[in-house]
Design a protein around this motif. Structure first.
Motif, PDB file in Angstrom:
ATOM      1  N   ASP A   1       0.830  -1.209   0.000  1.00 18.69           N
ATOM      2  CA  ASP A   1       0.000   0.000   0.000  1.00 18.69           C
ATOM      3  C   ASP A   1       0.859   1.252   0.000  1.00 18.69           C
ATOM      4  O   ASP A   1       0.546   2.241  -0.694  1.00 18.69           O
ATOM      5  N   VAL A   2       1.934   1.236   0.757  1.00 19.44           N
ATOM      6  CA  VAL A   2       2.844   2.383   0.798  1.00 19.44           C
ATOM      7  C   VAL A   2       3.489   2.594  -0.570  1.00 19.44           C
ATOM      8  O   VAL A   2       3.592   3.717  -1.077  1.00 19.44           O
ATOM      9  N   VAL A   3       3.942   1.503  -1.187  1.00 17.73           N
ATOM     10  CA  VAL A   3       4.579   1.594  -2.505  1.00 17.73           C
ATOM     11  C   VAL A   3       3.599   2.120  -3.549  1.00 17.73           C
ATOM     12  O   VAL A   3       3.942   2.955  -4.397  1.00 17.73           O
ATOM     13  N   GLN A   4       2.362   1.642  -3.504  1.00 20.81           N
ATOM     14  CA  GLN A   4       1.359   2.123  -4.458  1.00 20.81           C
ATOM     15  C   GLN A   4       1.075   3.616  -4.267  1.00 20.81           C
ATOM     16  O   GLN A   4       0.938   4.367  -5.236  1.00 20.81           O
ATOM     17  N   ALA A   5       0.986   4.040  -3.029  1.00 22.83           N
ATOM     18  CA  ALA A   5       0.748   5.455  -2.747  1.00 22.83           C
ATOM     19  C   ALA A   5       1.924   6.304  -3.218  1.00 22.83           C
ATOM     20  O   ALA A   5       1.743   7.402  -3.776  1.00 22.83           O
ATOM     21  N   GLU A   6       3.137   5.790  -3.008  1.00 23.08           N
ATOM     22  CA  GLU A   6       4.316   6.540  -3.443  1.00 23.08           C
ATOM     23  C   GLU A   6       4.376   6.625  -4.966  1.00 23.08           C
ATOM     24  O   GLU A   6       4.707   7.681  -5.526  1.00 23.08           O
ATOM     25  N   THR A   7       4.090   5.524  -5.630  1.00 23.69           N
ATOM     26  CA  THR A   7       4.081   5.521  -7.097  1.00 23.69           C
ATOM     27  C   THR A   7       3.077   6.530  -7.642  1.00 23.69           C
ATOM     28  O   THR A   7       3.359   7.282  -8.585  1.00 23.69           O
ATOM     29  N   GLN A   8       1.893   6.523  -7.076  1.00 16.85           N
ATOM     30  CA  GLN A   8       0.846   7.458  -7.501  1.00 16.85           C
ATOM     31  C   GLN A   8       1.297   8.900  -7.290  1.00 16.85           C
ATOM     32  O   GLN A   8       1.087   9.764  -8.157  1.00 16.85           O
TER      33      GLN A   8
END
Length: 484
Positions: A220-227
Motif C-alpha cells: 500500500d505504501v509503494v502504491q501510494a508513493e508511485t501514484q
C-alpha cells in the motif's frame, strides 16, 4: 511621319493635326481581351450543421469587429492590440500591400506622356561649336487597351493584396487567441495536478502511518508513493507546454520570449454561443476568398494584355528646344526648333510567340478560376467542420462534467471503504487515477471548445455578431430570404 517646325510659326499645324489624331484614336480605342465576369461557385442554401444559416446579400465592405472581446478576457484584449502594431509578419503583409498599391500608380503612369530634357555641346571641323537644349516627349497611344488592361490587372492585384493583409491579420489574431486559451488551460491543468499532488501526499503519509501501525501492508505504501511521484511528474511536464505557449505569444506580439512573461490568473472564460440565425456572408467576408476572386480578375486582364500584342503599337513623339553656335544667345527665336511625329510599330512574324503567350494567359486564368472554386469549397468545409465541433464538444462537455462528478463520488466512497478496512488501497489508487483522468479530460475539453470557437470565427472571416450587418442598413438575412 514627322515634321520640322518653322521658327516663326506660333503653332505648328502638323503638330496640331497629329495631336488631334492621337486623341481621337485614344478616345475611340477599345480594350482588347475578355471583360471580367465573376465565375459561378456552388453555394448551398444553408449549412448542413446549422440549418438556420443562409446565403445573404454581398457585403464586401463589412467591417470586422473585435471578435475576441466576446470572450470577455481583458488580458487577451491587450495582447490583440500588441499584435496589430508589433507583429512582424503583419508588417511584412502590410509592406506587400503598399508594393501592390504603388504598382497601380506605376501602371497608370503609362497612360500619360513621358517627358525628358537634354542639353549638349558638340564641336566639329565643319560646324564648329554647337549648343542645344531641348525637351523630348513620347506617348504610347493606348488604342488597343493594352495599358488599360495592365492597370486593371494591377488594381486587381492591389485588392488581392489588401485581402491577403486582412487574411494575415485574422490568422494571427486567431493564432494568438488559440495559444492564449491553451496557455490558460495549461494553467488550470497545472493547478489541478498540484492540488492532486497535495492530496496524494496526504494519502501517502496516511499509508505510511498505517503501515508503521501494522494496519496496512508495504504494498500500500509503494502504491501510494508511485501514484504521488507519477502525478508530480505530470505537473512538471505541463510546464513545458505552458512555457512553449508563452514563447509563441511573445513572438506573435513582437517581443523576444526572454522579455515576455504572462502571469497565471484566475481563468473564468465565457464561451460565446453561435447565434441561431447566423447570416451566410462567407463569400464576401473571408479574405482568402476575396483574394482568390481578385486574382481571377487580374489573370483575366492579362489575357487582354497578351492579345494586344497582335496589334501594332502607336506612339506620338515630339521634341522642341533651341540649338545654335553660340551659347550667349542660344535661347532666342531664330534658334528654336521642334519636331513631332506618329510612329507605328508591330511584329509581323514571331513563329507563334504571341499565340503562345495568349494561351499561357488563358491557362493562368483557368488556374485562378479552379483555385477560387477550391478556396470556396474549402471555406465551406472549414465552417461545417467547426460548426460540428462547437456543437458536439458542447454536448460532450455536459457528459464529461457528469463523468468527473461521478469519479469524485467514487473516490469518496472508496476512501471510506478503505478506512473501514473493507477494500485494499489498490482500489483507492484506481478510483483516484480515474478521477484525475476525468478532471483533466474536462479541462482539455474546455480547451478544445475554445479552440473550435476561435476556428469557427476565423472560418467565418471575422466577427459573427448581428451588428456587423448594420452598415448595409438591414437586419440579418433570415432563413429562406437569401440569394445565390
Amino acid at each position: 511621319m514627322s515634321a520640322q517646325g518653322n521658327p516663326k510659326s506660333s503653332e505648328p499645324p502638323i503638330a496640331a493635326d497629329a495631336t488631334a489624331l492621337a486623341l481621337a484614336l485614344l478616345l475611340t480605342g477599345c480594350a482588347i481581351g475578355p471583360n471580367y465576369a465573376k465565375p459561378e461557385a456552388v453555394v448551398p442554401e444553408q449549412w448542413k450543421e446549422a440549418g438556420d444559416w443562409v446565403v445573404a446579400k454581398p457585403s464586401d465592405a463589412l467591417p470586422k469587429a473585435k471578435w475576441w472581446e466576446a470572450f470577455n478576457d481583458p488580458v487577451l484584449n491587450s495582447l490583440m492590440a500588441e499584435v496589430e502594431v508589433s507583429n512582424q509578419n503583419l508588417k511584412a503583409a502590410e509592406a506587400r500591400y503598399r508594393q501592390a498599391k504603388s504598382s497601380v500608380q506605376a501602371a497608370r503612369s503609362a497612360l500619360f506622356p513621358t517627358i525628358g530634357g537634354s542639353a549638349g555641346a558638340t564641336r566639329s571641323r565643319d560646324a564648329g561649336r554647337r549648343y542645344s537644349i531641348a525637351l523630348d516627349a513620347s506617348w504610347e497611344i493606348d488604342v488597343w487597351g493594352r495599358i488599360r488592361r495592365l492597370v486593371e490587372a494591377a488594381r486587381a492585384g492591389e485588392e488581392a493584396s489588401a485581402a491577403d493583409l486582412e487574411g494575415a491579420r485574422l490568422s494571427l489574431q486567431a493564432e494568438l487567441a488559440t495559444d492564449y486559451f491553451q496557455l490558460r488551460v495549461a494553467d488550470v491543468q497545472r493547478d489541478l495536478l498540484e492540488d492532486t499532488v497535495k492530496a496524494f501526499q496526504t494519502s501517502y503519509n496516511v499509508t505510511q502511518n498505517r503501515y508503521r501501525a501494522g494496519v496496512d501492508a508495504k504494498v500500500d505504501v509503494v502504491q501510494a508513493e508511485t501514484q504521488l511521484l507519477s502525478t508530480q511528474a505530470q505537473a512538471i511536464d505541463i510546464r513545458i507546454t505552458r512555457a512553449q505557449l508563452e514563447h509563441a505569444i511573445a513572438v506573435l506580439t513582437g517581443r523576444p520570449p526572454a522579455l515576455f512573461t504572462l502571469d497565471p490568473v484566475s481563468f473564468k472564460v465565457r464561451i460565446p454561443e453561435v447565434p441561431p440565425l447566423l447570416p451566410s456572408t462567407l463569400l464576401e467576408r473571408r479574405p482568402d476568398i476575396a483574394g482568390a476572386e481578385r486574382r481571377m480578375a487580374a489573370a483575366n486582364a492579362r489575357i487582354g494584355v497578351a492579345q494586344a500584342a497582335y496589334f501594332p503599337a502607336l506612339s506620338l513623339n515630339g521634341s522642341g528646344g533651341f540649338a545654335g553656335n553660340s551659347i550667349t544667345n542660344l535661347i532666342s527665336a531664330p534658334n528654336r526648333f521642334w519636331s513631332i511625329g506618329l510612329g507605328l510599330a508591330g511584329t509581323l512574324l514571331d513563329f507563334g510567340g504571341r499565340s503562345a503567350n495568349v494561351a499561357i494567359s488563358r491557362a493562368a486564368y483557368d488556374e485562378m478560376v479552379a483555385n477560387y472554386r477550391e478556396t470556396v469549397l474549402e471555406a465551406f468545409q472549414e465552417v461545417e467542420n467547426n460548426l460540428a465541433a462547437v456543437h458536439w464538444l458542447a454536448e460532450e462537455g455536459k457528459v464529461q462534467q457528469e463523468a468527473a462528478r461521478a469519479a469524485r463520488e467514487s473516490v469518496t466512497l472508496t476512501v471510506n471503504q478503505y478506512k473501514a478496512g473493507t477494500v485494499s488501497y489498490l482500489n483507492v489508487v484506481q478510483v483516484q487515477a480515474t478521477q484525475l483522468s476525468e478532471e483533466r479530460n474536462t479541462v482539455v475539453l474546455l480547451g478544445r471548445r475554445l479552440a473550435a470557437t476561435v476556428a469557427l470565427i476565423k472560418a467565418l472571416g471575422g466577427d459573427w455578431s448581428d451588428s456587423t450587418l448594420s452598415p448595409l442598413g438591414g437586419s440579418p438575412t433570415r432563413r429562406g430570404s437569401g440569394t445565390k
